[in-house]
Enzyme design. Sequence first.
Site, mmCIF file in Angstrom:
data_model
loop_
_atom_site.group_PDB
_atom_site.id
_atom_site.type_symbol
_atom_site.label_atom_id
_atom_site.label_comp_id
_atom_site.label_asym_id
_atom_site.label_seq_id
_atom_site.Cartn_x
_atom_site.Cartn_y
_atom_site.Cartn_z
ATOM 1 N N HIS A 9 0.829 -1.203 0.000
ATOM 2 C CA HIS A 9 0.000 0.000 0.000
ATOM 3 C C HIS A 9 0.868 1.261 0.000
ATOM 4 O O HIS A 9 1.548 1.551 0.978
ATOM 5 C CB HIS A 9 -0.870 -0.045 1.265
ATOM 6 C CG HIS A 9 -1.843 1.067 1.390
ATOM 7 N ND1 HIS A 9 -1.823 1.963 2.434
ATOM 8 C CD2 HIS A 9 -2.895 1.421 0.612
ATOM 9 C CE1 HIS A 9 -2.828 2.807 2.298
ATOM 10 N NE2 HIS A 9 -3.492 2.502 1.209
ATOM 11 N N HIS A 51 -1.273 10.719 -2.417
ATOM 12 C CA HIS A 51 -2.566 10.360 -1.826
ATOM 13 C C HIS A 51 -3.451 11.577 -1.557
ATOM 14 O O HIS A 51 -4.593 11.632 -1.995
ATOM 15 C CB HIS A 51 -2.345 9.588 -0.514
ATOM 16 C CG HIS A 51 -3.609 9.256 0.195
ATOM 17 N ND1 HIS A 51 -4.204 10.121 1.097
ATOM 18 C CD2 HIS A 51 -4.418 8.173 0.135
ATOM 19 C CE1 HIS A 51 -5.312 9.576 1.558
ATOM 20 N NE2 HIS A 51 -5.470 8.392 0.990
HETATM 21 O O1 G3P Z 1 -6.344 0.478 -1.891
HETATM 22 C C1 G3P Z 1 -7.340 1.073 -1.232
HETATM 23 C C2 G3P Z 1 -6.884 2.030 -0.205
HETATM 24 O O2 G3P Z 1 -5.659 2.549 -0.576
HETATM 25 C C3 G3P Z 1 -7.910 3.098 -0.040
HETATM 26 O O3 G3P Z 1 -7.638 4.019 0.917
HETATM 27 O O4 G3P Z 1 -7.111 6.294 1.585
HETATM 28 O O5 G3P Z 1 -5.330 4.583 1.531
HETATM 29 O O6 G3P Z 1 -6.230 5.486 -0.567
HETATM 30 P P1 G3P Z 1 -6.531 5.148 0.855
HETATM 31 CA CA CA Z 2 -5.159 4.151 -2.177
#
Ligand code: G3P
Ligand code: CA
Length: 258
Positions: A9, A51
């Site tokens: 992530h 992000h």
């Molecule tokens: O992959 C999904 C997840 O990344 C969604 O939440 O806020 O980390 O982009 P966020």
């Molecule tokens: Ca994400």
Amino acid sequence: MTRPLVFAHRGSSAALPEHTLDAYRRAIDEGADGLECDVRLTRDGHLVCIHDRRLDRTSNGRGRVSAATLDELERLDFGSWHPETSRSSGPVLAGVLTLERLIATTVDAGRPLWLLIETKHPSRFGSAVEERLVELLKRYGLAGGDPLAMIKVVVMSFSPLAVRSVRTLAPDLPTGYLFELVPPRVRDGRAPFGASILGPSVGALRTHPEVVGRAHERGHQVYVWTVNTPDEVELVAGLGVDGIISDRPAYVLSQLGH
Ligand code: G3P
Ligand code: CA
């Protein structure tokens, strides 16, 4: 039973600053099956991996990403803010990461990898984000339709409109619909808006674990986010999810016995 795929992530983002090349290279070295990133458009139409809507948290810049040009972003530092890095190995100096650079890094890894690309909305550029993304993916031959492709791209979004527009622009590209709470229409495991994958939060699966089995019955995969702790890994692995998105891919892989 096959283990779920493990996706990093924003890279190995617990260890290194999110969305930096170092964080993604580390994830590749750690054996992650794939990489997750968020994308936004700059004022001059470049897709960058950031992000937040604003630059403030993850760089030494200020203001909205959409108001800056790529050239302006290239003068910023996206590494030094990270607390873990500053404490252990000293700050990581890192420039802005374009999606194109991340794609090149993924290809250069020389092994099969998934690339989960999340388009962030709302955006002042609306569906131009998906148009630009699909155009780029087509240029790299990554817009789906090749079962033997070394790099498999999935485009995901919390925005139903974004998912639908990717489905229209690139019918062979797998798409994921993300949600934090299970919307009523998804409770029966149906992936709406032309999505092929459901992307619930861990919390959504705690309250509605039955969604996984129901999605499978309908032929949809389930990729869950963001799974970082032992109990979270145990929960989602027990439910039989297909993909685990984590800030700690090496840890999740070890918990899964790899
Ligand atoms: O992959 C999904 C997840 O990344 C969604 O939440 O806020 O980390 O982009 P966020
Ligand atoms: Ca994400």
